[in-house]
Each structure stands twice: as structure tokens, then as C-alpha cells.
Design an enzyme around this catalytic site. Structure first.
Site, PDB file in Angstrom:
ATOM      1  N   HIS A  78      -9.539   1.140  -0.625  1.00 24.88           N
ATOM      2  CA  HIS A  78      -9.416   1.885   0.617  1.00 24.88           C
ATOM      3  C   HIS A  78     -10.772   1.786   1.319  1.00 24.88           C
ATOM      4  CE1 HIS A  78      -5.810   3.760  -0.994  1.00 24.88           C
ATOM      5  NE2 HIS A  78      -5.673   4.506   0.084  1.00 24.88           N
TER       6      HIS A  78
ATOM      7  N   GLU B  44      -3.205  17.313   0.484  1.00 26.15           N
ATOM      8  CA  GLU B  44      -3.587  17.368  -0.921  1.00 26.15           C
ATOM      9  C   GLU B  44      -2.784  18.430  -1.687  1.00 26.15           C
ATOM     10  OE1 GLU B  44      -7.779  17.852  -0.521  1.00 26.15           O
ATOM     11  OE2 GLU B  44      -8.145  15.711  -0.170  1.00 26.15           O
TER      12      GLU B  44
ATOM     13  N   ASP C 107       1.939   3.746   2.980  1.00 23.75           N
ATOM     14  CA  ASP C 107       0.961   4.676   2.421  1.00 23.75           C
ATOM     15  C   ASP C 107       1.619   5.790   1.586  1.00 23.75           C
ATOM     16  OD1 ASP C 107      -1.584   5.557   1.865  1.00 23.75           O
ATOM     17  OD2 ASP C 107      -1.841   6.646   3.732  1.00 23.75           O
TER      18      ASP C 107
ATOM     19  N   GLU D  61     -10.854   4.038   6.561  1.00 25.79           N
ATOM     20  CA  GLU D  61      -9.869   5.046   6.962  1.00 25.79           C
ATOM     21  C   GLU D  61     -10.625   6.217   7.587  1.00 25.79           C
ATOM     22  OE1 GLU D  61      -5.959   7.444   5.198  1.00 25.79           O
ATOM     23  OE2 GLU D  61      -7.472   6.695   3.827  1.00 25.79           O
TER      24      GLU D  61
ATOM     25  N   HIS E 181      -6.050   0.250   4.741  1.00 24.85           N
ATOM     26  CA  HIS E 181      -6.158   0.852   6.078  1.00 24.85           C
ATOM     27  C   HIS E 181      -7.041   0.022   7.007  1.00 24.85           C
ATOM     28  CE1 HIS E 181      -3.822   4.398   5.169  1.00 24.85           C
ATOM     29  NE2 HIS E 181      -4.534   4.589   4.083  1.00 24.85           N
TER      30      HIS E 181
ATOM     31  N   TRP F 258      -5.451  17.356   6.108  1.00 32.99           N
ATOM     32  CA  TRP F 258      -5.778  16.825   4.783  1.00 32.99           C
ATOM     33  C   TRP F 258      -5.656  17.898   3.699  1.00 32.99           C
ATOM     34  CZ3 TRP F 258      -6.670  12.433   2.123  1.00 32.99           C
ATOM     35  CH2 TRP F 258      -6.719  11.236   2.858  1.00 32.99           C
ATOM     36  N   GLU F 259      -5.980  19.147   4.052  1.00 38.28           N
ATOM     37  CA  GLU F 259      -5.831  20.235   3.076  1.00 38.28           C
ATOM     38  C   GLU F 259      -4.362  20.380   2.678  1.00 38.28           C
ATOM     39  OE1 GLU F 259      -6.776  25.046   2.612  1.00 38.28           O
ATOM     40  OE2 GLU F 259      -7.128  24.026   4.525  1.00 38.28           O
TER      41      GLU F 259
ATOM     42  N   HIS G  39       0.858  -1.187   0.000  1.00 39.72           N
ATOM     43  CA  HIS G  39       0.000   0.000   0.000  1.00 39.72           C
ATOM     44  C   HIS G  39       0.896   1.241   0.000  1.00 39.72           C
ATOM     45  CE1 HIS G  39      -3.964   2.000   1.219  1.00 39.72           C
ATOM     46  NE2 HIS G  39      -3.083   2.990   1.131  1.00 39.72           N
TER      47      HIS G  39
END
Length: 502
Positions: free
Chosen positions: A349, A201, A434, A352, A377, A197-198, A105
């Protein structure tokens, strides 16, 4: 209670006498048997260790006890702060030498260290940079100054920009910060999952302009394989959207070109390094797409799987699950292979999330409904007893990525990771990384450390490590004959590792 234990272990009768209520002090012999029975059910608990392995196991336990009694226990600390502590650990140094099998993964665009991208790739000729309004960066290789695009109104040639900057090392460090999540204050800078997360990305977008330049992509794959092999990983399955690659003059290559390039680089690397078995791709699309777009992607993946059967392993949907569209939302698209009588294994996925009871939380069950080959995950699996039972019966392994789960704020102290339950039950598990480049991580040793010392605790032993490594081969997408070959190669390396570690 007895009934629930019977359902959990599936073989109740032999245990009933151990659970009988007696008068006075319980029989110590019965207690010992009960403890051994429970221990045998954990990951690796059923393996018989050789005398040499037993000796190494005792040594490992002593080293692990030292880590657990240290003032700061690394798995209880955010990885960005724990990394220097882990690097000093004798347990970690042993794990670095251990043959780990496969990384199953890993996202292709976060495979290679950000340091290599900055120190090598951004120093190549014709590399342009743009600083966006939202404090991010974009890169583009071009034989002339690029036109405005991607919120970029002014592109600067990096070579010229560096010539004007006095402190190049500091500038390069600032570029690396745009390509990773690393910060000295992770809790302060990332107070919520939304914020981390912002940034996550944005880092992917920033790296894309470098990685998708055709000459870089070849070197990128080769460098990624080198970093894995250096950490004693012998095979990898990459999640990749097969983004279109470009040449210096702006020529665009399609996905077939990318797959052919990947195939060629893999072949060359395995020829140069016979200890590396190979690499395959799991074609991935973002869950932010619409149903019609995913339908088209599934059809395309079916064809690419036919055209590149030894390269394409299957299909997945990526992107943040919380706030994203569920697998069930895409049911019409994901049903296409069965309706068309086509072969396209899924590697979804799922789980998660820590948002228990939401629609997203049901992705675990839906992944199994769509016959997923593995679960990426599976963080939430411990809260889904039926899904856990089904995945175990079907031999659907969970791809455990502990550092990712911690950095992306699903769990802070890895001793509390739900996978501790899965490990105690001997659930099918593999360890993976990951997005290692985003976390300042390479290979699998750091994630193995977190799983072995933090999630597994003192109960995890050398047998646990052995089974996790073997699982990575067993649950790979390789055909049976290649799995056998890979396992034989791994076993020789394992025996040598054990001997050298005594």
C-alpha cells in the site's frame, strides 16, 4: 514545452513536425494526427479493435453519453447515493456481464457481503453478541457464556435476544450498520477522514469474531469466491493478516492451519467451478506495529512462502497511511529478505493519501526502493513524476480502487481522481475493490463503472476495458504458465461477451 513532451513520451523526434509553428490556420490533417497520437497513449489506446468490438464500442459510447447527460452523474455523487443510479445504468449492466479477469486488491476480512454475515452467520447456534461502551458490537461463538473480554462485560446469546425482539428485520439492519460504512447521509455522518476511518476500523473489529470462527471461515472463503465468480471475476489475491481462528470450545488454530484451510477451500471451489482459476494470499501486518514485531512477521512470512509457495503471493503493510508509520520506518524489517537471500515479493500500500509533501507521501518512492511488485492505491502517484516514471519503466502496476478512495474521503467527484492522468498516459493499472463488504459492494463491476465512466470519461473505450481486464492477469502473482492459461480462458469469455452484447 517540446522538451517536456519529449521526456513524457520518450519518443520525441517523430512528433516534432506536428508541433512546428506555422502561419495562419493549423493544418487539420496535422491536428487529426496529433489527436490520434495522444489518444493512442491512453489505457487501451494502442489496441486494435475487431469489427465486432468496434460496433460494441460505439454502442457503449452512446450509453455512456446518456449517463453523462443525466441530471445526476453517478461518479460525481458519493457511492452510497450513487449506487441505485449505477444499478439502473445500461453501461453498468453490460459491465456486470463482462469478464473482468482478476481482483488483485481485496482485504480478506471485507470480502463477503455484510448481509450474508448477518442473515446467515449470526443465525447459527452458539453465536453471542456484546454491545460495547463506544456504540460498537462484538461477536463470539462459544459453547458456554463467554467471560468478559474486549470491553465486553455482558454477552448475550443472539438466538435468545432475537426471540425477545419484535422487529427482527430492523434489528438485523442495525447489525449490518455495524459491519459496513453505509449511511444515507455520508457527508453528514463522516465529515472528515478521521471520523470515517474510526468507523472503518470498528467495522473490521466487529466482523472479526464472526469470520475467525473456524467453521465460518471455510464457508466465508467459499462464499467470497462465489460472489466474485457471480460478477465474472476468475481469480483473486486477498490481503490477510491470517488472524488466529478458534473453535467452539475455545481451541485456537495458528496461521498454518488458516493457510491450509484456505488452500483446501480454494481447491474445492475450483473443482466445483472450473471457470474460477484460483486464489492466493498476500500476508499483511498493520503499520501500527513496532519494528521488532514487523521483523518477526517478515521472517514468518518468508517461511510461510516456502511452505505454501502456491498459496502465499507475498507481503504487505496495511492500515491508514495518514498518521501511521511510514515504510521507511520499517526499513530494517523490510530489508530482511534481501539480507537473508530469501524470496518474499512485496505488494505495498502506498500513496493512499492526499497529504502531499509529508513523510507518509514518500511511501510511493520507498515502495519502489523496496522493489514492490504492485502499488496498492497509488492515489498520490500523479504528484510524484519520478516515481511515476520508475513504476512505468519497471511495469509496477497501480491497484486502483476508486470507490474506496471516494468513501474514505480522498476524492469526492471521481472525475477529479488523479488516476485520470495515469489512464491518459497508459500507466499500468488494474481495477479492484479494496473492501467491498464495507462499502455495500460486491465483485468489481461497480469499481469498473466508476473508473470507466467517471475517471476515464468519454476517452475511455472498449479497448480501455479490455486492457484493464488483461492487466489484472498480466500483473497478478501467478506463474507464467498459469497466466497464459488464465488469459486463454479470459479471451474466450471476452469474445463470447462481445458477441452476446451486440
Amino acid at each position: 514545452m517540446v522538451g517536456s513532451l519529449c521526456r513524457a513520451v520518450f519518443t520525441c523526434a517523430p512528433l516534432l513536425w506536428l508541433l512546428r509553428v506555422g502561419r495562419g490556420m493549423p493544418d487539420p490533417a496535422r491536428r487529426d494526427l496529433l489527436m490520434r497520437e495522444e489518444w493512442s497513449r491512453q489505457t487501451g489506446g494502442g489496441l486494435a479493435l475487431t469489427p465486432a468490438e468496434q460496433k460494441l464500442d460505439a454502442h457503449l459510447r452512446r450509453l455512456k453519453e446518456q449517463d453523462m447527460s443525466a441530471p445526476q452523474f453517478p461518479p460525481a455523487v458519493h457511492f452510497f447515493k450513487a449506487k441505485p443510479l449505477i444499478q439502473k445504468s445500461p453501461v453498468f449492466k453490460l459491465l456486470q456481464k463482462m469478464p473482468k479477469g482478476a481482483a488483485l486488491h481485496v482485504h480478506g476480512s471485507a470480502l463477503v457481503s455484510a448481509e450474508w454475515l448477518v442473515k446467515n452467520v449470526t443465525y447459527r447456534p452458539h453465536c453471542y453478541i456484546c454491545f460495547t461502551w463506544d456504540n460498537s458490537v462484538r461477536f463470539l461463538f462459544s459453547d458456554r457464556q463467554p467471560f468478559p473480554r474486549w470491553d465486553c462485560f455482558y454477552w448475550q446469546l443472539l438466538e435468545t435476544l432475537r426471540a425477545r425482539i419484535g422487529d427482527r428485520e430492523r434489528f438485523d439492519d442495525s447489525l449490518m450498520q455495524h459491519l459496513t460504512l453505509f449511511t444515507e447521509d455520508p457527508d453528514g455522518e463522516y465529515p472528515s477522514q478521521d471520523i470515517v476511518w474510526e468507523k472503518f476500523e470498528k467495522a473490521f473489529i466487529a466482523a472479526a469474531g464472526l469470520i475467525t470462527h473456524a467453521p465460518v471461515l471455510r464457508d466465508y472463503f467459499y462464499k467470497g469466491f462465489e460472489e466474485l465468480l457471480l460478477d465474472n471475476v476468475m481469480y483473486v489475491e486477498l490481503r490477510s493478516g491470517l488472524s488466529r481462528t478458534y473453535e467452539l470450545d475455545g481451541t485456537i488454530h495458528d496461521k498454518v492451519w488458516t493457510l491450509r484451510t484456505f488452500q483446501e477451500v480454494t481447491k474445492k471451489f475450483t473443482q466445483d467451478h472450473p471457470d474460477f482459476v484460483g486464489a492466493r494470499i498476500i500476508i499483511s501486518v498493520h503499520r501500527a506495529l513496532g519494528v521488532s514485531e514487523v521483523k518477526a512477521a517478515v521472517k514468518e512470512a518468508i517461511q510461510l512462502k516456502k511452505d505454501f509457495p502456491d498459496v502465499v503471493a507475498g507481503f504487505d503493510m496495511v492500515g491508514r497511511e495518514d498518521g501511521g508509520r511510514t515504510l521507511w520506518f520499517f526499513r530494517e524489517a523490510l530489508s530482511l529478505p534481501a539480507e537473508l537471500g530469501a524470496t518474499l515479493p512485496y505488494f505495498f500500500h502506498a500513496g493512499e493519501t492526499d497529504a502531499e509533501g509529508t513523510d507518509v507521501d514518500q511511501n510511493i518512492l520507498d515502495a519502489l526502493l523496496f522493489n514492490t511488485t504492485r502499488i496498492g492505491h497509488g492515489y498520490a502517484l500523479a504528484h510524484h513524476p519520478l516515481a511515476k516514471e520508475l513504476s512505468r519503466k519497471r511495469n509496477v502496476a497501480v491497484e486502483l480502487c476508486p470507490i474506496s478512495n471516494q468513501v474514505l474521503k480522498l476524492v469526492s467527484d471521481l472525475r477529479n481522481h488523479p488516476a485520470a492522468v495515469l489512464m491518459s498516459e497508459g500507466h499500468p493499472l488494474v481495477i479492484s475493490s479494496d473492501d467491498p463488504a464495507m462499502f455495500g459492494n460486491t465483485g468489481l463491476s461497480y469499481d469498473f463503472y466508476e473508473a470507466f465512466v467517471g475517471i476515464g470519461g468519454l476517452k475511455a473505450n472498449l479497448g480501455t476495458l479490455r486492457e484493464l481486464a488483461v492487466n489484472s492477469i498480466r500483473y497478478s502473482s501467478l506463474p507464467a504458465h498459469l497466466k497464459d492459461m488464465c488469459h486463454i480462458m479470459w479471451q474466450k469469455k471476452w469474445d463470447a461477451f462481445v458477441s452476446a452484447s451486440l
